[in-house]
Design a protein around this motif. Structure first.
Motif, PDB file in Angstrom:
ATOM      1  N   GLU A 130      36.342  37.114  42.764  1.00 57.33           N
ATOM      2  CA  GLU A 130      36.540  37.651  41.193  1.00 57.33           C
ATOM      3  C   GLU A 130      35.039  38.838  41.249  1.00 57.33           C
ATOM      4  O   GLU A 130      34.146  38.784  41.815  1.00 57.33           O
ATOM      5  N   TYR A 131      35.490  39.835  40.501  1.00 53.92           N
ATOM      6  CA  TYR A 131      34.606  40.901  40.412  1.00 53.92           C
ATOM      7  C   TYR A 131      34.983  41.274  38.920  1.00 53.92           C
ATOM      8  O   TYR A 131      35.921  41.218  38.222  1.00 53.92           O
ATOM      9  N   ASN A 132      33.602  41.793  38.451  1.00 50.95           N
ATOM     10  CA  ASN A 132      33.535  42.056  36.915  1.00 50.95           C
ATOM     11  C   ASN A 132      33.152  43.516  36.868  1.00 50.95           C
ATOM     12  O   ASN A 132      32.208  43.893  37.509  1.00 50.95           O
ATOM     13  N   GLN A 134      32.342  47.027  34.928  1.00 53.07           N
ATOM     14  CA  GLN A 134      32.524  47.514  33.462  1.00 53.07           C
ATOM     15  C   GLN A 134      32.768  48.989  33.367  1.00 53.07           C
ATOM     16  O   GLN A 134      32.287  49.910  34.192  1.00 53.07           O
ATOM     17  N   GLY A 143      39.068  43.640  27.070  1.00 48.97           N
ATOM     18  CA  GLY A 143      39.341  44.110  28.436  1.00 48.97           C
ATOM     19  C   GLY A 143      40.759  43.917  29.214  1.00 48.97           C
ATOM     20  O   GLY A 143      41.602  43.646  28.528  1.00 48.97           O
ATOM     21  N   ARG A 145      42.661  41.974  32.904  1.00 51.66           N
ATOM     22  CA  ARG A 145      42.555  41.152  34.054  1.00 51.66           C
ATOM     23  C   ARG A 145      43.642  41.708  34.947  1.00 51.66           C
ATOM     24  O   ARG A 145      44.770  41.668  34.614  1.00 51.66           O
ATOM     25  N   VAL A 369      40.054  40.943  39.267  1.00 49.44           N
ATOM     26  CA  VAL A 369      39.263  42.076  38.514  1.00 49.44           C
ATOM     27  C   VAL A 369      39.349  42.215  37.123  1.00 49.44           C
ATOM     28  O   VAL A 369      40.330  42.363  36.656  1.00 49.44           O
ATOM     29  N   ASN A 370      37.981  41.761  36.705  1.00 42.00           N
ATOM     30  CA  ASN A 370      38.055  41.759  35.226  1.00 42.00           C
ATOM     31  C   ASN A 370      37.489  43.361  34.708  1.00 42.00           C
ATOM     32  O   ASN A 370      36.257  43.403  34.869  1.00 42.00           O
ATOM     33  N   ILE A 372      35.983  45.294  32.049  1.00 47.55           N
ATOM     34  CA  ILE A 372      35.331  45.062  30.550  1.00 47.55           C
ATOM     35  C   ILE A 372      34.779  46.313  30.119  1.00 47.55           C
ATOM     36  O   ILE A 372      34.241  47.149  30.933  1.00 47.55           O
TER      37      ILE A 372
END
Length: 373
Positions: A130-132, A134, A143, A145, A369-370, A372
């Motif tokens: 998982e990656y966040n 911005q 956001g 996903r 991939v989130n 945001i």
């Protein structure tokens, strides 16, 4: 050219180097355990054993080649350890039981067995990464996903049940977008397997759909007699409800622009310049490039793209390919996440592997991939 070096020239050179080295090791072992044999008989015996080890490895895309490669590496490491021990103790050779254990190669055999066992487990065990990320763009509060997977090379390590399990896991992610980033199939995938792969992948639940870009293997670029035509594959993909983006763009929810690239390694490929693909897009949107091979990062950044998602590298898959790839920069990024100016780059290690049903470098994965605000 780089793939020719990586997957053909290097393996052939490895086989030659391994053959010479193993003969010397086997000859030393025969001399240690059969001292009563004449020098001529020792050489003949060593030659026979060496041929029995090497001949199956000539088939460089077989498992024995990989096993022998790792066995040789462990022998070399043990040689280095013994050399240091002899230097520290100021002696010419090991004596007694330790010498016989060293000469027998049993330590290298055990270490190879452990690593190959791990590699087999590693390719079948798919993890979630998982990656966040911005963004500075004005997107909705919750956001987006995105689930990313690539390099399935269907038929190497997965069957329909395995793939269905992965798709069930992806569906449970409640993704907004699912990206298939190339090399879902390859030149060894049968027509039936190809159809099964896309049928199952098309079932992945997402808010805005499943999107697909071609990799360098998908269109049977390396097959003299393809198992299916490019046209049949395209029909299969679209019938599964998957949208192909080959030097094409699509806008999602007026906030996300997906820019799907034609693979740069395709046979007779006419890959467009990325600037021509984005000229009609709204710069207020999040521009996400889907490119199988991690390349042209600077161009993507200069044209205003925000993110680029890739696969292709397998993060090496078989040691020491990943080490060489990182040292010599075969691709702009071998694995993971990297920030280049305003461009976020992500490269997945892939959900399976090519050629060999084994992974002694990195894991099999799908990526979440989130995005945001």
């Amino acid at each position: 050219k780089m793939q020719m070096i990586t997957w053909v020239i290097l393996p052939v050179l490895c086989v030659i180097a391994v053959a010479v080295y193993l003969y010397r090791k086997v000859k030393a072992a025969v001399k240690c355990f059969l001292p009563a044999y004449s020098l001529k008989r020792q050489r003949i015996f060593a030659g026979i054993i060496s041929l029995l080890l090497i001949i199956p490895a000539v088939r460089i895309y077989g498992m024995w080649f990989i096993i022998l490669l790792h066995f040789t590496v462990f022998l070399l490491l043990l040689d280095a350890v013994v050399f240091l021990i002899k230097k520290l103790k100021k002696q010419n050779q090991l004596t007694g039981l330790w010498n016989k254990i060293y000469r027998s190669g049993v330590i290298a055999i055990l270490l190879t067995a452990v690593l190959i066992g791990y590699g087999r487990y590693n390719i079948f065990h798919v993890v979630r990464t998982e990656y966040n990320i911005q963004t500075q763009k004005n997107i909705r509060e919750e956001g987006y996903r995105i689930v990313l997977l690539s390099d399935l090379h269907y038929g190497v390590s997965m069957n329909d049940n395995n793939l269905q399990d992965v798709v069930n896991r992806i569906s449970a992610e409640q993704a907004d977008i699912v990206v298939l980033d190339g090399d879902i199939v390859d030149e060894n995938t049968t027509s039936e397997q190809m159809q099964s792969a896309f049928r199952i992948l098309g079932q992945a639940d997402s808010t805005y759909g499943v999107y697909y870009v071609y990799g360098n293997h998908d269109k049977n670029n390396y097959a003299a007699k393809p198992n299916y035509s490019a046209e049949k594959m395209e029909d299969t993909i679209t019938q599964a409800g998957i949208q192909i983006l080959e030097d094409e763009t699509t806008v999602i929810n007026q906030e996300i622009a997906l820019i799907g690239r034609a693979d740069r390694g395709g046979r007779n490929a006419k890959r467009k310049d990325i600037s021509s693909l984005v000229k009609e897009l709204n710069p207020e949107q999040e521009w996400i490039v889907l490119d199988h091979q991690p390349s042209e990062y600077k161009k993507a950044e200069n044209t205003g793209c925000d993110m680029i998602l890739s696969g292709h590298t397998h993060a090496g898959q078989i040691w020491p390919v990943g080490l060489f790839a990182s040292l010599f920069h075969f691709d702009e990024l071998n694995y993971g996440e990297q920030k280049q100016g305003n461009l976020d780059a992500i490269v997945t290690s892939g959900i399976a592997g090519w050629g060999y049903p084994i992974r002694t470098e990195k894991h099999s994965e799908y990526v979440v991939v989130n995005l945001i605000s």
